[in-house]
Design a protein around this motif. Structure first.
Motif, PDB file in Angstrom:
ATOM      1  N   THR A 156      38.367  35.790  40.802  1.00 22.12           N
ATOM      2  CA  THR A 156      39.737  36.298  40.678  1.00 22.12           C
ATOM      3  C   THR A 156      40.067  36.838  39.293  1.00 22.12           C
ATOM      4  O   THR A 156      41.230  37.054  38.967  1.00 22.12           O
ATOM      5  N   LYS A 157      39.058  37.048  38.460  1.00 17.96           N
ATOM      6  CA  LYS A 157      39.314  37.523  37.091  1.00 17.96           C
ATOM      7  C   LYS A 157      40.097  38.829  37.103  1.00 17.96           C
ATOM      8  O   LYS A 157      39.872  39.696  37.944  1.00 17.96           O
ATOM      9  N   THR A 158      41.004  38.940  36.176  1.00 19.44           N
ATOM     10  CA  THR A 158      41.946  40.051  35.953  1.00 19.44           C
ATOM     11  C   THR A 158      43.064  40.110  36.999  1.00 19.44           C
ATOM     12  O   THR A 158      43.985  40.923  36.869  1.00 19.44           O
ATOM     13  N   TYR A 159      43.038  39.242  38.003  1.00 20.51           N
ATOM     14  CA  TYR A 159      44.096  39.244  39.023  1.00 20.51           C
ATOM     15  C   TYR A 159      45.014  38.044  38.835  1.00 20.51           C
ATOM     16  O   TYR A 159      44.601  37.009  38.310  1.00 20.51           O
TER      17      TYR A 159
ATOM     18  N   HIS B 278      37.357  28.126  47.111  1.00 22.24           N
ATOM     19  CA  HIS B 278      36.532  28.238  45.900  1.00 22.24           C
ATOM     20  C   HIS B 278      36.898  29.544  45.192  1.00 22.24           C
ATOM     21  O   HIS B 278      36.777  30.633  45.774  1.00 22.24           O
ATOM     22  N   VAL B 279      37.340  29.426  43.941  1.00 15.36           N
ATOM     23  CA  VAL B 279      37.682  30.608  43.147  1.00 15.36           C
ATOM     24  C   VAL B 279      36.973  30.514  41.802  1.00 15.36           C
ATOM     25  O   VAL B 279      36.637  29.421  41.331  1.00 15.36           O
ATOM     26  N   ALA B 280      36.734  31.666  41.188  1.00 12.64           N
ATOM     27  CA  ALA B 280      35.970  31.686  39.938  1.00 12.64           C
ATOM     28  C   ALA B 280      36.642  32.561  38.894  1.00 12.64           C
ATOM     29  O   ALA B 280      37.310  33.550  39.212  1.00 12.64           O
ATOM     30  N   GLU B 281      36.429  32.166  37.639  1.00 10.22           N
ATOM     31  CA  GLU B 281      36.922  32.914  36.491  1.00 10.22           C
ATOM     32  C   GLU B 281      35.822  32.959  35.439  1.00 10.22           C
ATOM     33  O   GLU B 281      34.934  32.096  35.406  1.00 10.22           O
ATOM     34  N   ASN B 282      35.895  33.960  34.543  1.00  8.94           N
ATOM     35  CA  ASN B 282      34.855  34.053  33.511  1.00  8.94           C
ATOM     36  C   ASN B 282      35.403  34.007  32.090  1.00  8.94           C
ATOM     37  O   ASN B 282      34.632  34.069  31.143  1.00  8.94           O
ATOM     38  N   ARG B 283      36.733  33.874  31.936  1.00 11.04           N
ATOM     39  CA  ARG B 283      37.342  33.779  30.608  1.00 11.04           C
ATOM     40  C   ARG B 283      38.369  32.658  30.622  1.00 11.04           C
ATOM     41  O   ARG B 283      39.300  32.673  31.428  1.00 11.04           O
ATOM     42  N   ASP B 284      38.204  31.710  29.717  1.00 12.48           N
ATOM     43  CA  ASP B 284      39.116  30.563  29.704  1.00 12.48           C
ATOM     44  C   ASP B 284      40.556  30.979  29.442  1.00 12.48           C
ATOM     45  O   ASP B 284      41.481  30.418  30.020  1.00 12.48           O
ATOM     46  N   GLN B 285      40.753  31.973  28.582  1.00  8.82           N
ATOM     47  CA  GLN B 285      42.130  32.363  28.256  1.00  8.82           C
ATOM     48  C   GLN B 285      42.878  32.911  29.468  1.00  8.82           C
ATOM     49  O   GLN B 285      44.107  32.870  29.519  1.00  8.82           O
ATOM     50  N   ASP B 286      42.144  33.403  30.459  1.00  9.29           N
ATOM     51  CA  ASP B 286      42.771  33.837  31.712  1.00  9.29           C
ATOM     52  C   ASP B 286      42.807  32.700  32.727  1.00  9.29           C
ATOM     53  O   ASP B 286      43.771  32.543  33.479  1.00  9.29           O
ATOM     54  N   ALA B 287      41.728  31.924  32.751  1.00  5.91           N
ATOM     55  CA  ALA B 287      41.586  30.889  33.772  1.00  5.91           C
ATOM     56  C   ALA B 287      42.544  29.721  33.582  1.00  5.91           C
ATOM     57  O   ALA B 287      43.133  29.233  34.556  1.00  5.91           O
ATOM     58  N   ALA B 288      42.703  29.249  32.338  1.00  5.57           N
ATOM     59  CA  ALA B 288      43.496  28.038  32.101  1.00  5.57           C
ATOM     60  C   ALA B 288      44.937  28.171  32.596  1.00  5.57           C
ATOM     61  O   ALA B 288      45.414  27.301  33.343  1.00  5.57           O
ATOM     62  N   PRO B 289      45.663  29.245  32.238  1.00  2.00           N
ATOM     63  CA  PRO B 289      47.032  29.353  32.743  1.00  2.00           C
ATOM     64  C   PRO B 289      47.089  29.579  34.255  1.00  2.00           C
ATOM     65  O   PRO B 289      48.019  29.109  34.924  1.00  2.00           O
TER      66      PRO B 289
END
Length: 239
Positions: free
Chosen positions: A39-42, A57-68
């Protein structure tokens, strides 16, 4: 359902049909393959719509986007996968929400993840990221450890408090002997997985394949595929 919800439902159905067809062609059961939606950038609103459609199951590649985003969706029964190259200064944050870190590729990261998991009183699943374009002792252009480093790193994860060795992950390489040969790359990863399971029987997760090559990953035997664009649409350009 909103227009966006309808769009996601249509895309998700198409991807699930692709997985089903690939499983049928490979003589596998569809239940053997888990879809992880990247879901990165969304926005978090898309994650909520995906949850309504049955995605867990969802995935992210940047903590600054994923954490919030994870915080905004903390009421949902989701498993968050961290799939990007992870710097040690982001480990404490990632350990607070991720269920699985798929990009473990060095011993220093193992010790940092272990300390953060123990501090958070959580168990983190870990995948060793294998770089099929890396020479011995080096890391790949897109992260990952050279194949001859798998055993040592797996042993470190297996022995680290707060961590659970789940298996292996790779990204189809853009250079080296497997460039443009995705299925052969994924089949090679399966060979490494078989060797790993000899010493760590529970480490049976194999994460490979994305929107463009999920069929090749399923044919090779992957247990998890990471799909973003095919579900969410073309990503907005950054900058």
């Amino acid at each position: 359902m909103s227009d966006r919800g309808t769009e996601l439902a249509r895309n998700l159905a198409t991807v699930k049909e692709r997985i089903a067809s690939a499983c049928a062609a490979a003589g596998r059961k569809q239940e053997e393959v888990t879809l992880i939606v990247v879901t990165k950038t969304y926005p978090a609103s898309d994650v909520r719509l995906l949850h309504e459609l049955g995605v867990r199951h969802v995935a992210e590649n940047r903590d600054q986007d994923a954490a919030p985003k994870a915080a905004a969706c903390s009421d949902l029964d989701l498993i968050w996968h961290f799939v990007g190259q992870l710097q040690t200064n982001k480990v404490r944050s990632v350990a607070s929400y991720a269920g699985v870190v798929q990009s473990v590729d060095r011993l220093k990261l193992v010790s940092s993840l272990s300390a953060a998991a123990v501090r958070a009183e959580r168990e983190l699943g870990c995948l060793i990221q294998v770089a099929l374009d890396a020479e011995s002792g080096e890391r790949g252009d897109r992260g990952g450890i050279a194949p001859d480093g798998i055993e040592e790193l797996a042993a470190a994860v297996a022995g680290a408090p707060g961590l659970r060795l789940d298996g292996l992950m790779t990204v189809a390489p853009l250079a080296g002997p497997y460039a443009g040969r995705q299925q052969e790359a994924f089949e090679r990863l399966m060979e490494f997985s078989s060797s790993l399971r000899a010493g760590h029987p529970a480490a049976n997760m194999v994460s490979a394949g994305m929107s463009a090559d999920l069929e090749q990953a399923v044919a090779a035997g992957a247990t998890h595929v990471r799909v973003g664009t095919a579900v969410l649409g073309d990503r907005p350009r950054l900058g």
